[in-house]
Design a protein around this motif. Structure first.
Motif, PDB file in Angstrom:
ATOM      1  N   LEU A   1      -3.411 -86.502 -34.185  1.00  0.00           N
ATOM      2  CA  LEU A   1      -2.220 -86.257 -34.993  1.00  0.00           C
ATOM      3  C   LEU A   1      -2.708 -85.788 -36.353  1.00  0.00           C
ATOM      4  O   LEU A   1      -3.307 -86.562 -37.104  1.00  0.00           O
ATOM      5  N   ILE A   2      -2.499 -84.516 -36.666  1.00  0.00           N
ATOM      6  CA  ILE A   2      -3.054 -83.954 -37.882  1.00  0.00           C
ATOM      7  C   ILE A   2      -1.959 -83.299 -38.713  1.00  0.00           C
ATOM      8  O   ILE A   2      -0.828 -83.129 -38.270  1.00  0.00           O
ATOM      9  N   GLY A   3      -2.321 -82.913 -39.928  1.00  0.00           N
ATOM     10  CA  GLY A   3      -1.407 -82.251 -40.833  1.00  0.00           C
ATOM     11  C   GLY A   3      -1.877 -82.437 -42.257  1.00  0.00           C
ATOM     12  O   GLY A   3      -2.711 -83.304 -42.545  1.00  0.00           O
ATOM     13  N   PRO A   4      -1.374 -81.634 -43.183  1.00  0.00           N
ATOM     14  CA  PRO A   4      -1.769 -81.759 -44.591  1.00  0.00           C
ATOM     15  C   PRO A   4      -1.401 -83.127 -45.155  1.00  0.00           C
ATOM     16  O   PRO A   4      -0.617 -83.874 -44.555  1.00  0.00           O
TER      17      PRO A   4
ATOM     18  N   PRO B   1     -10.888 -92.331 -38.911  1.00  0.00           N
ATOM     19  CA  PRO B   1     -12.146 -93.066 -38.694  1.00  0.00           C
ATOM     20  C   PRO B   1     -13.353 -92.426 -39.367  1.00  0.00           C
ATOM     21  O   PRO B   1     -14.343 -93.109 -39.631  1.00  0.00           O
ATOM     22  N   ALA B   2     -13.305 -91.127 -39.651  1.00  0.00           N
ATOM     23  CA  ALA B   2     -14.453 -90.456 -40.283  1.00  0.00           C
ATOM     24  C   ALA B   2     -14.379 -90.453 -41.808  1.00  0.00           C
ATOM     25  O   ALA B   2     -15.284 -89.937 -42.463  1.00  0.00           O
ATOM     26  N   ALA B   3     -13.320 -91.048 -42.365  1.00  0.00           N
ATOM     27  CA  ALA B   3     -13.162 -91.055 -43.825  1.00  0.00           C
ATOM     28  C   ALA B   3     -14.355 -91.732 -44.499  1.00  0.00           C
ATOM     29  O   ALA B   3     -14.746 -92.838 -44.128  1.00  0.00           O
ATOM     30  N   GLY B   4     -14.962 -91.067 -45.451  1.00  0.00           N
ATOM     31  CA  GLY B   4     -16.081 -91.631 -46.198  1.00  0.00           C
ATOM     32  C   GLY B   4     -17.426 -91.516 -45.520  1.00  0.00           C
ATOM     33  O   GLY B   4     -18.429 -91.968 -46.068  1.00  0.00           O
TER      34      GLY B   4
ATOM     35  N   HIS C   1      -8.697 -86.052 -40.911  1.00  0.00           N
ATOM     36  CA  HIS C   1      -8.751 -84.841 -41.729  1.00  0.00           C
ATOM     37  C   HIS C   1     -10.040 -84.060 -41.495  1.00  0.00           C
ATOM     38  O   HIS C   1     -10.120 -82.884 -41.837  1.00  0.00           O
ATOM     39  N   HIS C   2     -11.043 -84.727 -40.929  1.00  0.00           N
ATOM     40  CA  HIS C   2     -12.326 -84.067 -40.668  1.00  0.00           C
ATOM     41  C   HIS C   2     -12.161 -83.206 -39.414  1.00  0.00           C
ATOM     42  O   HIS C   2     -12.176 -83.705 -38.287  1.00  0.00           O
ATOM     43  N   MET C   3     -11.995 -81.896 -39.606  1.00  0.00           N
ATOM     44  CA  MET C   3     -11.645 -81.018 -38.495  1.00  0.00           C
ATOM     45  C   MET C   3     -12.720 -80.940 -37.422  1.00  0.00           C
ATOM     46  O   MET C   3     -12.422 -80.801 -36.238  1.00  0.00           O
ATOM     47  N   GLN C   4     -13.989 -81.032 -37.808  1.00  0.00           N
ATOM     48  CA  GLN C   4     -15.052 -81.001 -36.805  1.00  0.00           C
ATOM     49  C   GLN C   4     -14.928 -82.185 -35.854  1.00  0.00           C
ATOM     50  O   GLN C   4     -15.110 -82.050 -34.638  1.00  0.00           O
TER      51      GLN C   4
ATOM     52  N   ALA D   1       0.332 -73.934 -42.762  1.00  0.00           N
ATOM     53  CA  ALA D   1       0.510 -75.278 -43.317  1.00  0.00           C
ATOM     54  C   ALA D   1      -0.732 -75.744 -44.082  1.00  0.00           C
ATOM     55  O   ALA D   1      -0.628 -76.379 -45.137  1.00  0.00           O
ATOM     56  N   TYR D   2      -1.915 -75.383 -43.566  1.00  0.00           N
ATOM     57  CA  TYR D   2      -3.148 -75.835 -44.190  1.00  0.00           C
ATOM     58  C   TYR D   2      -3.611 -74.907 -45.310  1.00  0.00           C
ATOM     59  O   TYR D   2      -4.158 -75.346 -46.323  1.00  0.00           O
ATOM     60  N   LEU D   3      -3.420 -73.607 -45.128  1.00  0.00           N
ATOM     61  CA  LEU D   3      -4.012 -72.644 -46.054  1.00  0.00           C
ATOM     62  C   LEU D   3      -2.986 -71.877 -46.880  1.00  0.00           C
ATOM     63  O   LEU D   3      -3.347 -71.201 -47.842  1.00  0.00           O
ATOM     64  N   GLY D   4      -1.704 -71.971 -46.495  1.00  0.00           N
ATOM     65  CA  GLY D   4      -0.693 -71.170 -47.168  1.00  0.00           C
ATOM     66  C   GLY D   4      -0.743 -69.734 -46.660  1.00  0.00           C
ATOM     67  O   GLY D   4      -1.528 -69.383 -45.797  1.00  0.00           O
ATOM     68  N   VAL D   5       0.153 -68.902 -47.192  1.00  0.00           N
ATOM     69  CA  VAL D   5       0.185 -67.494 -46.776  1.00  0.00           C
ATOM     70  C   VAL D   5       0.050 -66.616 -48.007  1.00  0.00           C
ATOM     71  O   VAL D   5       0.348 -67.002 -49.122  1.00  0.00           O
TER      72      VAL D   5
END
Length: 253
Positions: free
Chosen positions: A34-37, A178-181, A210-213, A248-252
């Motif tokens: 579940l992702i998003g800005p 879980p990858a935060a920090g 938030h860590h896309m990898q 949503a992530y980068l804008g237009v």
């Protein structure tokens, strides 16, 4: 086979709609992201699922049971466990004691049997101790069982928090960033670790990340929120190439 689903869940705080008509479905043994800005409503969604908030509208079903209005402890007993973005360990207790405490949720004993230490209570305590050791072994922390939780490196504290969640015998594990920090090496190890616990414990996993990898590397399907509204759903490749997600992530321009 579906183990979890939401039916148009909505969460309002006064005049603010944090999540609107969200539908999520999770299959058995599936890892879903579940992702998003920032501010998209992801943590609000987790809090509705785990009973911290009661959905303003809609229904939440787990194993065909309506858990929309259930209390947090009942949801845990039904088989949903979670971790938090900010690690919440008992920092002054040992690594082992952190896991033992979580196991006690399923210890069916009364105060009298605990005080006089009946044979049945002692047997259950022995079982919990052995189970806790095995859980620590499964997450690579057995050798640190007598250390204070606060003394562990950050990545190992994350593993301990997950071990504590696993002690409640969940069928759905919810991981909040879980990858935060974590440094790049810890994040890489986390990817393999999540797949391993899914296999070993026969779990479904829902994660915010938030860590896309990490999220692209472990999730089979993903949902994307923006301002509380679902804007995309699909496998990692579909999400990466979705124009709405990119916007949503980068804008237009």
């Amino acid at each position: 086979m579906s183990i979890f689903k939401t039916d148009n869940i909505t969460m309002r705080f006064g005049g603010l709609t944090a999540v609107s008509n969200l539908n999520i479905n999770i299959e058995e043994n599936e890892i879903v992201g579940l992702i998003g800005p920032n501010g998209a409503g992801k943590t609000t969604c987790f809090n509705m699922i785990t009973g911290v908030y009661t959905a303003t509208e809609g229904k939440i079903h787990f194993k065909d049971v309506d858990i929309t209005n259930e209390k947090t402890h009942n949801i845990t007993k039904l088989g949903i466990a979670r971790t938090f973005q900010n690690i919440r360990l008992f920092k002054d207790l040992t690594v082992l004691d952190n896991v033992v405490i979580a196991n006690h949720m399923r210890l069916n004993s009364n105060i009298v049997s605990a005080v006089i230490r009946t044979p049945s209570y002692i047997k259950k305590e022995k079982y919990i101790h052995e189970k806790s050791i095995n859980l620590l072994k499964s997450v690579g922390l057995e050798d640190l069982k007598d250390e204070k939780a606060s003394s562990l490196p950050y990545g190992k504290q994350r593993r301990l928090e997950i071990a504590r969640a696993l002690a409640t015998d969940p069928k759905l594990l919810i991981l909040d960033e879980p990858a935060a920090g974590m440094n790049p090496q810890e994040s890489l190890e986390l990817m393999g670790f999540i797949k391993e616990i899914r296999k070993n414990h026969k779990l479904s996993i829902l994660m915010i990340e938030h860590h896309m990898q990490v999220v692209m590397g472990v999730c089979e399907r993903m949902y994307v929120l923006d301002y509380g509204v679902l804007i995309a759903e699909g496998n990692p490749s579909e999400i990466q190439n979705n124009p709405k997600v990119i916007e949503a992530y980068l804008g237009v321009d």
